[in-house]
Enzyme design. Structure first.
Site, PDB file in Angstrom:
ATOM      1  N   VAL A  11       0.832  -1.202   0.000  1.00 28.21           N
ATOM      2  CA  VAL A  11       0.000   0.000   0.000  1.00 28.21           C
ATOM      3  C   VAL A  11       0.865   1.250   0.000  1.00 28.21           C
ATOM      4  O   VAL A  11       0.549   2.241  -0.662  1.00 28.21           O
ATOM      5  CB  VAL A  11      -0.980  -0.008   1.191  1.00 28.21           C
ATOM      6  N   TYR A  12       1.976   1.213   0.746  1.00 30.08           N
ATOM      7  CA  TYR A  12       2.913   2.344   0.717  1.00 30.08           C
ATOM      8  C   TYR A  12       3.425   2.560  -0.706  1.00 30.08           C
ATOM      9  O   TYR A  12       3.456   3.695  -1.204  1.00 30.08           O
ATOM     10  CB  TYR A  12       4.079   2.099   1.669  1.00 30.08           C
ATOM     11  N   ALA A  13       3.812   1.455  -1.372  1.00 31.20           N
ATOM     12  CA  ALA A  13       4.277   1.577  -2.751  1.00 31.20           C
ATOM     13  C   ALA A  13       3.185   2.156  -3.639  1.00 31.20           C
ATOM     14  O   ALA A  13       3.439   3.044  -4.465  1.00 31.20           O
ATOM     15  CB  ALA A  13       4.726   0.214  -3.276  1.00 31.20           C
TER      16      ALA A  13
END
Length: 278
Positions: free
Chosen positions: A158-160
């Site tokens: 999700v960060y990516a």
């Protein structure tokens, strides 16, 4: 732009880490006004107390930048005070990691990450770009993305995703400003590997990908922002992944990233900063 001397500068996530370093750089260059935004009131007040005696006016606002109404209202207060903004540093961000996507919490991890890393910079930029377009001189929008905005990585999906979206939006706005004839407004997208600020505690370095010193990242980002560089990528070996995408089959690229460079294992021991309990 040679420096921010005499300029109005706003930094999000400014109470600590790279945000504070960006604020200190603006103060050192004798900006006319430096505005600090952060959601952490205690840390913000501490930073304001330490920076208040500098050569320029420093003010702070407690802002939840993931709330568009709060951003709009606070931006209106800033513009009422300053008239316009010359430099906006979209620095604030969060990291959730060390678990596979299906093991994460949709609210605490997924929604929060997208809200802060992707939507919030858009809200903040939208609130100030009009004044930056109408400003009398050169203006700058500096968006802090990540090397994860180029490269997929397990245990931080999700960060990516949040940083892929931020990178695409940021560079698209750069093109929009140029297409609309607003050449005095330059957008710089910064994509560093893991930075030693506490946000990535426990993350590992990899061959050719050292954990970065925040002062180095801020220095490179600041220099790129002043000259209006479209991208600042640190270290430059991050671009190796982009080249591999164009010439190698996915399976071969994955093997190199996992077993040669080792980047796919770098989040296994990630701890980061503590996530506040609801």
């Amino acid at each position: 732009m040679r420096s921010v001397k005499g300029k109005h500068v706003l930094v999000t996530g400014a109470a600590m880490g790279m945000g504070r370093l960006f604020a200190e750089r603006a103060i050192a260059e004798e900006a006319a006004a430096v505005v600090l935004w952060d959601i952490n009131e205690k840390a913000l007040n501490h930073t304001l107390g330490e920076l208040a005696d500098g050569p320029c006016a420093v003010t702070g606002y407690v802002v939840d930048i993931s709330d568009p109404d709060e951003v709009a209202a606070t931006a209106a207060d800033v513009l009422d005070d300053l008239g316009h903004l010359d430099v906006l540093v979209n620095n604030a961000g969060i990291v959730r990691g060390n678990a596979y996507f299906w093991e994460t919490d949709p609210e605490r991890d997924t929604r929060a990450t997208i809200a802060v890393n992707t939507l919030a910079p858009m809200f903040v930029a939208h609130a100030f770009l009009g004044s930056m377009i109408g400003a009398p001189g050169e203006t700058r929008l500096l968006n802090i993305s990540s090397a994860a905005g180029f490269t997929p990585n397990p245990r931080m999906s999700v960060y990516a995703a949040s940083k892929w979206a931020l990178t695409g939006w940021s560079d698209s706005v750069r093109l929009e400003l140029r297409q609309a004839g607003h050449d005095h407004v330059r957008v710089t997208t910064v994509c560093p590997y893991y930075v030693r600020t506490g946000m990535f505690d426990g993350a590992r370095s990899a061959p050719l990908l050292p954990i970065l010193d925040p002062d180095e990242v801020v220095d490179e980002a600041w220099t790129g922002m002043l000259v209006g560089s479209p991208f600042v990528v640190l270290p430059r070996t991050v671009l190796l992944s982009e080249m591999l995408k164009g010439v190698l089959p996915v399976g071969v690229r994955d093997f190199i990233a996992d077993h040669v460079i080792g980047v796919y294992r770098t989040m296994e021991d990630f701890t980061g900063r503590a996530v506040p309990e609801d």
